[in-house]
Structure formats: C-alpha cells, structure tokens
Design a protein around this motif. Structure first.
Motif, PDB file in Angstrom:
ATOM      1  N   PHE A 167       0.837  -1.197   0.000  1.00  0.00           N
ATOM      2  CA  PHE A 167       0.000   0.000   0.000  1.00  0.00           C
ATOM      3  C   PHE A 167       0.869   1.243   0.000  1.00  0.00           C
ATOM      4  CE2 PHE A 167      -3.936  -2.225   1.051  1.00  0.00           C
ATOM      5  CZ  PHE A 167      -3.457  -3.406   1.568  1.00  0.00           C
TER       6      PHE A 167
ATOM      7  N   TYR B  36       0.471   5.264   1.059  1.00  0.00           N
ATOM      8  CA  TYR B  36      -0.343   6.278   1.718  1.00  0.00           C
ATOM      9  C   TYR B  36       0.367   7.622   1.601  1.00  0.00           C
ATOM     10  CZ  TYR B  36      -3.106   2.629   4.030  1.00  0.00           C
ATOM     11  OH  TYR B  36      -3.933   1.567   4.289  1.00  0.00           O
TER      12      TYR B  36
ATOM     13  N   GLN C 231       0.637  11.329   3.542  1.00  0.00           N
ATOM     14  CA  GLN C 231       0.348  11.966   4.817  1.00  0.00           C
ATOM     15  C   GLN C 231       0.837  13.400   4.792  1.00  0.00           C
ATOM     16  OE1 GLN C 231       2.112  10.282   8.411  1.00  0.00           O
ATOM     17  NE2 GLN C 231       0.390  11.035   9.654  1.00  0.00           N
TER      18      GLN C 231
ATOM     19  N   GLY D  10       0.604  16.873  10.099  1.00  0.00           N
ATOM     20  CA  GLY D  10      -0.464  17.061  11.074  1.00  0.00           C
ATOM     21  C   GLY D  10      -1.755  16.338  10.743  1.00  0.00           C
ATOM     22  N   LYS D  11      -1.746  15.590   9.654  1.00  0.00           N
ATOM     23  CA  LYS D  11      -2.951  14.856   9.243  1.00  0.00           C
ATOM     24  C   LYS D  11      -2.692  13.361   9.281  1.00  0.00           C
ATOM     25  CE  LYS D  11      -5.109  18.672   8.142  1.00  0.00           C
ATOM     26  NZ  LYS D  11      -6.260  19.141   8.928  1.00  0.00           N
ATOM     27  N   SER D  12      -3.759  12.577   9.177  1.00  0.00           N
ATOM     28  CA  SER D  12      -3.594  11.134   9.167  1.00  0.00           C
ATOM     29  C   SER D  12      -3.351  10.649   7.735  1.00  0.00           C
ATOM     30  CB  SER D  12      -4.821  10.452   9.771  1.00  0.00           C
ATOM     31  OG  SER D  12      -5.933  10.596   8.926  1.00  0.00           O
ATOM     32  N   PRO D  13      -2.830   9.434   7.586  1.00  0.00           N
ATOM     33  CA  PRO D  13      -2.531   8.935   6.235  1.00  0.00           C
ATOM     34  C   PRO D  13      -3.783   8.730   5.389  1.00  0.00           C
ATOM     35  CG  PRO D  13      -1.353   7.693   7.920  1.00  0.00           C
ATOM     36  CD  PRO D  13      -2.368   8.527   8.634  1.00  0.00           C
TER      37      PRO D  13
ATOM     38  N   LEU E 272      -5.061   6.732   1.878  1.00  0.00           N
ATOM     39  CA  LEU E 272      -4.694   5.681   0.947  1.00  0.00           C
ATOM     40  C   LEU E 272      -4.653   6.220  -0.480  1.00  0.00           C
ATOM     41  CD1 LEU E 272      -4.190   2.618   0.442  1.00  0.00           C
ATOM     42  CD2 LEU E 272      -6.661   2.373   0.180  1.00  0.00           C
TER      43      LEU E 272
ATOM     44  N   LEU F  10       4.039   7.121   2.664  1.00  0.00           N
ATOM     45  CA  LEU F  10       4.308   5.942   3.481  1.00  0.00           C
ATOM     46  C   LEU F  10       4.027   4.676   2.682  1.00  0.00           C
ATOM     47  CD1 LEU F  10       2.428   7.107   6.700  1.00  0.00           C
ATOM     48  CD2 LEU F  10       4.891   7.061   6.385  1.00  0.00           C
TER      49      LEU F  10
ATOM     50  N   PHE G 248       4.624  -0.415   8.445  1.00  0.00           N
ATOM     51  CA  PHE G 248       4.861   0.831   7.730  1.00  0.00           C
ATOM     52  C   PHE G 248       6.340   1.151   7.660  1.00  0.00           C
ATOM     53  CE2 PHE G 248       0.817   2.878   6.890  1.00  0.00           C
ATOM     54  CZ  PHE G 248      -0.050   2.114   7.647  1.00  0.00           C
TER      55      PHE G 248
ATOM     56  N   THR H 291       9.157   4.302   7.286  1.00  0.00           N
ATOM     57  CA  THR H 291       9.230   5.593   7.976  1.00  0.00           C
ATOM     58  C   THR H 291       8.795   6.750   7.093  1.00  0.00           C
ATOM     59  OG1 THR H 291      11.559   5.699   7.394  1.00  0.00           O
ATOM     60  CG2 THR H 291      11.013   4.877   9.598  1.00  0.00           C
ATOM     61  N   GLY H 292       8.601   6.468   5.795  1.00  0.00           N
ATOM     62  CA  GLY H 292       8.087   7.507   4.913  1.00  0.00           C
ATOM     63  C   GLY H 292       9.169   8.276   4.191  1.00  0.00           C
TER      64      GLY H 292
ATOM     65  N   SER I  28       7.320   7.627  12.086  1.00  0.00           N
ATOM     66  CA  SER I  28       6.269   6.911  11.376  1.00  0.00           C
ATOM     67  C   SER I  28       5.218   6.402  12.345  1.00  0.00           C
ATOM     68  CB  SER I  28       6.877   5.743  10.596  1.00  0.00           C
ATOM     69  OG  SER I  28       5.914   5.196   9.709  1.00  0.00           O
TER      70      SER I  28
ATOM     71  N   PHE J  36       0.039  11.897  18.633  1.00  0.00           N
ATOM     72  CA  PHE J  36      -1.045  11.877  17.646  1.00  0.00           C
ATOM     73  C   PHE J  36      -1.534  10.432  17.583  1.00  0.00           C
ATOM     74  CE2 PHE J  36      -3.633  13.569  14.555  1.00  0.00           C
ATOM     75  CZ  PHE J  36      -3.383  13.217  13.234  1.00  0.00           C
TER      76      PHE J  36
ATOM     77  N   ILE K 250      -4.022   7.676  16.039  1.00  0.00           N
ATOM     78  CA  ILE K 250      -4.786   7.466  14.815  1.00  0.00           C
ATOM     79  C   ILE K 250      -5.361   6.062  14.830  1.00  0.00           C
ATOM     80  CG2 ILE K 250      -4.746   7.581  12.298  1.00  0.00           C
ATOM     81  CD1 ILE K 250      -2.042   9.019  12.506  1.00  0.00           C
TER      82      ILE K 250
ATOM     83  N   PHE L 107      -8.000   5.094   7.418  1.00  0.00           N
ATOM     84  CA  PHE L 107      -7.616   5.807   8.620  1.00  0.00           C
ATOM     85  C   PHE L 107      -8.628   6.867   9.025  1.00  0.00           C
ATOM     86  CE2 PHE L 107      -3.411   4.347   9.716  1.00  0.00           C
ATOM     87  CZ  PHE L 107      -2.976   3.751   8.554  1.00  0.00           C
ATOM     88  N   GLY L 108      -8.769   7.031  10.324  1.00  0.00           N
ATOM     89  CA  GLY L 108      -9.489   8.171  10.852  1.00  0.00           C
ATOM     90  C   GLY L 108      -8.609   9.408  10.773  1.00  0.00           C
ATOM     91  N   PRO L 109      -9.158  10.577  11.075  1.00  0.00           N
ATOM     92  CA  PRO L 109      -8.406  11.829  10.964  1.00  0.00           C
ATOM     93  C   PRO L 109      -7.409  12.046  12.096  1.00  0.00           C
ATOM     94  CG  PRO L 109     -10.623  12.261  11.711  1.00  0.00           C
ATOM     95  CD  PRO L 109     -10.571  10.808  11.390  1.00  0.00           C
ATOM     96  N   GLY L 110      -7.439  11.211  13.105  1.00  0.00           N
ATOM     97  CA  GLY L 110      -6.467  11.334  14.191  1.00  0.00           C
ATOM     98  C   GLY L 110      -6.945  12.201  15.336  1.00  0.00           C
TER      99      GLY L 110
ATOM    100  N   ARG M 259      -5.154  14.504  18.429  1.00  0.00           N
ATOM    101  CA  ARG M 259      -3.914  15.021  19.009  1.00  0.00           C
ATOM    102  C   ARG M 259      -4.115  15.186  20.507  1.00  0.00           C
ATOM    103  NH1 ARG M 259       0.391  16.001  16.750  1.00  0.00           N
ATOM    104  NH2 ARG M 259      -0.538  16.132  14.669  1.00  0.00           N
TER     105      ARG M 259
END
Lengths: 111, 114
Positions: A34, A36, A38, A41-44, A46, A88, A101, A103-104, B43, B91, B93, B105-108, B110
């Motif tokens: 996969f 992703y 990111q 400050g946001k979530s990954p 897809l 990622l 995962f 480390t990106g 990560s 954070f 998630i 994924f959800g938005p997380g 903090r």
C-alpha cells in the motif's frame, strides 16, 4: 534490517516532473502493498494498493511491484506542489494480519 | 465510501486524568480496527489490533492496562489512555478494515497532556 525501508528524503522535484518513491521489504511472504500520503499534522490517506507483480496505474499514480526483488515503488507523473507530503509504504502480512509501515519519504514539489 | 471518524480531534488534559478516544466506521462494518501512535517526524507505530467482541492484541511494549481498548460493535472502537502523563502526548490514529486487506484511517486525535 528494518522490515520496510524507505529513504527519508526529502526528495525534491520540479513541478511537472515525475517523482519516483521507492520501498523495500524483508518479508518474502508479504502479499499486499500500500502507498499512503500523509500531510503534516494529518492522518494517512490511501493512494493505492498493489498485489501482483508489475504496474498498476491510477490517474497520475503508478505503483510498481517486483516480488523477486522485494521492491515496490510509486511514480507520480506531472507532480504538483499539492503532492508535497510524506509518502508511506505499507506491507500487509497475512500471517499476522498486521500492516508494517516504512518511515516515509518526504516529497517536495517545487513550483 | 470507507469513511472513518475519530472524536475528539484534539484534547488537552492534566497529568493523571484519563482520556477516551472514539473511532467509528461510518459507512461500513469494521471487523478489525487498529490503533496507532505517531510522534513528531516519526512513522506510525501500531499499538494494538482489535476485533469486535474480543480482547485487543497489544504490540510489544504497549501497556494494556494503560491503553484500554474496547471494540464493542462493528462500527465503534474506543481507546482510553488512563492516568495520562506528558510522555503520552502524541497523535493517536485509528484505522478500520472491512475485511480483506484494505484499511482506512481516521483523521487522528492530538493528545496533549500538561
């Protein structure tokens, strides 16, 4: 050796160029891969997934998988500044039902 | 489709208090939910995997008595950080899988512990 390895970057490409992101994995039994994206400050989010050797295209994105070399890559054509993010790579292990995962890789697309 | 929500999106609490984070799959049933933690510039680190109706499976080094996970239904999982301390600031998630191998994924959330 890490289970999923990525170059941390940053990888800088000019706008309109092709960005190539690479990932290697250690578990030969892995079957699903996969990518992703990111943003800070946001979530990954897809982007795409690939199961079979070869290429898979979706819009400006192409995932490439080579199981013999344990290598998966993501190509982004016509890169845009909005593509600047951390990408990622994730590998799914059906044995443990876990995602591993990397480390990106941080991508910067320069306007 | 495949939308996952988390609540709250951010929380600030005092040291020693407990914080509950909810994760919901809005348009699909999630047979499995995952909880991750991400520190700045690092990560995702998997904390635990939960399946509806059964106990969560925690990763090595994650204290199950500190991070309580409940997966009461196919659309809801909760993570409670008990007696939070500043080092728990991170954070958090969640992700949900409808089965097969995709996870969303959800938005997380903090969390800042003062």
């Amino acid at each position: 050796q890490k289970e999923v390895e990525q170059n941390s970057g940053p990888l800088s490409v000019p706008e309109g160029a092709i960005a190539s992101l690479n990932c290697t994995y250690s578990d030969r039994g892995s079957q699903s891969f996969f990518w992703y994206r990111q943003y800070s400050g946001k979530s990954p989010e897809l982007i795409m997934f690939i199961y079979s050797n070869g290429d898979k295209e979706d819009g400006r994105f192409t995932a490439q998988l080579n199981k013999a070399s344990q290598y998966v890559s993501l190509l982004i054509r016509d890169s845009q500044p909005s593509d600047s993010a951390t990408y990622l790579c994730a590998v799914f292990s059906s044995g443990t039902y876990k995602y591993i995962f990397g480390t990106g890789t941080r991508l910067k697309v320069l306007a | 489709g495949a939308v996952v929500s988390q609540h709250p999106s951010w929380v600030i609490c005092k040291s020693g208090t407990s914080v509950k984070i909810e994760c919901r799959s809005l348009d699909f049933q999630a047979t499995t939910m995952f909880w991750y933690r991400q520190f700045p510039k690092q990560s995702l680190m998997l904390m635990a995997t939960s399946n509806e109706g059964s106990k969560a499976t925690y990763e090595q080094g994650v204290e199950k008595d500190k991070f309580l996970i409940n997966h009461a239904s196919l659309t809801l999982s909760t993570l409670t950080v008990t007696s939070a301390h500043p080092e728990d600031s991170s954070f958090y998630i969640c992700s949900a899988s409808p089965g097969g191998e995709a996870q969303y994924f959800g938005p997380g959330t903090r969390l800042t512990v003062l």
